[in-house]
Design an enzyme around this catalytic site. Structure first.
Site, PDB file in Angstrom:
ATOM      1  N   ARG A  32      56.467 -21.662  47.060  1.00 26.67           N
ATOM      2  CA  ARG A  32      57.241 -20.932  48.074  1.00 26.67           C
ATOM      3  C   ARG A  32      56.800 -19.465  48.129  1.00 26.67           C
ATOM      4  O   ARG A  32      56.567 -18.838  47.086  1.00 26.67           O
ATOM      5  CB  ARG A  32      58.740 -21.034  47.789  1.00 26.67           C
ATOM      6  CG  ARG A  32      59.228 -22.475  47.918  1.00 26.67           C
ATOM      7  CD  ARG A  32      60.721 -22.610  48.017  1.00 26.67           C
ATOM      8  NE  ARG A  32      61.062 -24.024  47.923  1.00 26.67           N
ATOM      9  CZ  ARG A  32      61.008 -24.893  48.939  1.00 26.67           C
ATOM     10  NH1 ARG A  32      60.654 -24.481  50.149  1.00 26.67           N
ATOM     11  NH2 ARG A  32      61.306 -26.170  48.755  1.00 26.67           N
ATOM     12  N   ASP A  33      56.686 -18.964  49.365  1.00 25.48           N
ATOM     13  CA  ASP A  33      56.309 -17.561  49.559  1.00 25.48           C
ATOM     14  C   ASP A  33      57.399 -16.664  48.975  1.00 25.48           C
ATOM     15  O   ASP A  33      58.593 -16.924  49.137  1.00 25.48           O
ATOM     16  CB  ASP A  33      56.121 -17.279  51.057  1.00 25.48           C
ATOM     17  CG  ASP A  33      55.346 -16.008  51.310  1.00 25.48           C
ATOM     18  OD1 ASP A  33      54.195 -16.089  51.785  1.00 25.48           O
ATOM     19  OD2 ASP A  33      55.890 -14.915  51.032  1.00 25.48           O
ATOM     20  N   ASN A  90      45.537 -16.827  57.879  1.00 22.39           N
ATOM     21  CA  ASN A  90      45.159 -15.497  58.338  1.00 22.39           C
ATOM     22  C   ASN A  90      43.793 -15.179  57.733  1.00 22.39           C
ATOM     23  O   ASN A  90      43.590 -15.365  56.524  1.00 22.39           O
ATOM     24  CB  ASN A  90      46.186 -14.459  57.885  1.00 22.39           C
ATOM     25  CG  ASN A  90      47.534 -14.668  58.542  1.00 22.39           C
ATOM     26  OD1 ASN A  90      47.607 -15.063  59.703  1.00 22.39           O
ATOM     27  ND2 ASN A  90      48.612 -14.426  57.800  1.00 22.39           N
ATOM     28  N   HIS A 103      44.775 -19.448  51.811  1.00 24.34           N
ATOM     29  CA  HIS A 103      46.064 -20.125  51.695  1.00 24.34           C
ATOM     30  C   HIS A 103      46.519 -20.517  53.090  1.00 24.34           C
ATOM     31  O   HIS A 103      46.354 -19.756  54.048  1.00 24.34           O
ATOM     32  CB  HIS A 103      47.100 -19.223  51.019  1.00 24.34           C
ATOM     33  CG  HIS A 103      47.126 -17.828  51.546  1.00 24.34           C
ATOM     34  ND1 HIS A 103      46.212 -16.875  51.160  1.00 24.34           N
ATOM     35  CD2 HIS A 103      47.937 -17.224  52.449  1.00 24.34           C
ATOM     36  CE1 HIS A 103      46.459 -15.747  51.800  1.00 24.34           C
ATOM     37  NE2 HIS A 103      47.505 -15.932  52.604  1.00 24.34           N
TER      38      HIS A 103
HETATM   39  P1  5GP Z   1      48.649 -13.305  53.842  1.00 13.69           P
HETATM   40  O1  5GP Z   1      49.319 -12.026  54.268  1.00 13.69           O
HETATM   41  O2  5GP Z   1      47.449 -13.001  52.942  1.00 13.69           O
HETATM   42  O3  5GP Z   1      48.324 -14.264  54.935  1.00 13.69           O
HETATM   43  O4  5GP Z   1      49.714 -14.071  52.953  1.00 13.69           O
HETATM   44  C1  5GP Z   1      49.977 -13.722  51.647  1.00 13.69           C
HETATM   45  C2  5GP Z   1      51.385 -14.190  51.354  1.00 13.69           C
HETATM   46  O5  5GP Z   1      51.560 -14.181  49.949  1.00 13.69           O
HETATM   47  C3  5GP Z   1      52.463 -13.295  51.953  1.00 13.69           C
HETATM   48  O6  5GP Z   1      53.265 -14.054  52.838  1.00 13.69           O
HETATM   49  C4  5GP Z   1      53.241 -12.798  50.728  1.00 13.69           C
HETATM   50  O7  5GP Z   1      54.632 -12.723  50.946  1.00 13.69           O
HETATM   51  C5  5GP Z   1      52.887 -13.824  49.666  1.00 13.69           C
HETATM   52  N1  5GP Z   1      52.889 -13.322  48.302  1.00 13.69           N
HETATM   53  C6  5GP Z   1      52.383 -12.130  47.878  1.00 13.69           C
HETATM   54  N2  5GP Z   1      52.543 -12.011  46.546  1.00 13.69           N
HETATM   55  C7  5GP Z   1      53.174 -13.154  46.132  1.00 13.69           C
HETATM   56  C8  5GP Z   1      53.603 -13.609  44.850  1.00 13.69           C
HETATM   57  O8  5GP Z   1      53.446 -12.952  43.811  1.00 13.69           O
HETATM   58  N3  5GP Z   1      54.205 -14.816  44.801  1.00 13.69           N
HETATM   59  C9  5GP Z   1      54.399 -15.581  45.919  1.00 13.69           C
HETATM   60  N4  5GP Z   1      55.016 -16.754  45.763  1.00 13.69           N
HETATM   61  N5  5GP Z   1      53.997 -15.187  47.148  1.00 13.69           N
HETATM   62  C10 5GP Z   1      53.383 -13.983  47.246  1.00 13.69           C
END
Ligand code: 5GP
Ligand code: ZN
Length: 117
Positions: A32-33, A90, A103
């Site tokens: 989960r995010d 993204n 991801h």
């Molecule tokens: P991006 O912005 O690279 O497409 O997505 C990265 C995602 O990782 C973001 O939605 C952010 O909230 C999530 N995220 C960042 N750090 C952590 C973490 O330590 N644990 C979890 N579960 N999600 C994270």
């Protein structure tokens, strides 16, 4: 398998950082995010470190397919397969990428607008 010592998602894959894991198999981890943008917001991550979609090669074809199959199964598990969900990669900062380990975002459980911001 290629890993990056300092990469946040490699560290989650290695269980060095806690995450709410919802699926694990030999190739993928899904969790989960930490900052959910919808009632369901799951990140599906390959165990292998790949920085961006630009780094994909034909060798990754099955892996990317597995990521989408996992998304479909998780959508059913979350009960959002009929109400609707979105799967997003993204790529690069201009598109919102902040963690440089690919991801697949699985988002659902609320109405999702189009086009995205
Ligand atoms: P991006 O912005 O690279 O497409 O997505 C990265 C995602 O990782 C973001 O939605 C952010 O909230 C999530 N995220 C960042 N750090 C952590 C973490 O330590 N644990 C979890 N579960 N999600 C994270
Ligand atoms: Zn990584």
């Amino acid at each position: 398998m290629a890993q990056n010592q300092d990469c946040l998602f490699c560290r989650i894959v290695r269980n060095e950082i806690d995450a709410k894991i919802v699926h694990e198999d030999e190739d993928l981890v899904a969790f989960r995010d930490i900052s959910p943008q919808a009632p369901t917001h799951i990140l599906i991550v390959p165990r292998q470190h790949i920085a961006t979609l630009n780094d994909l090669t034909p060798d990754h074809q099955d892996l990317i397919g597995k990521m989408f199959l996992a998304a479909k199964d998780l959508a059913a598990q979350e009960g959002i397969e009929q109400s609707g969900y979105r799967c997003v990669f993204n790529c690069q900062r201009g598109a919102g990428q902040s963690v440089f380990h690919i991801h697949l975002h699985l988002l659902g459980g609320r109405a999702l607008n189009w086009p995205p911001g």
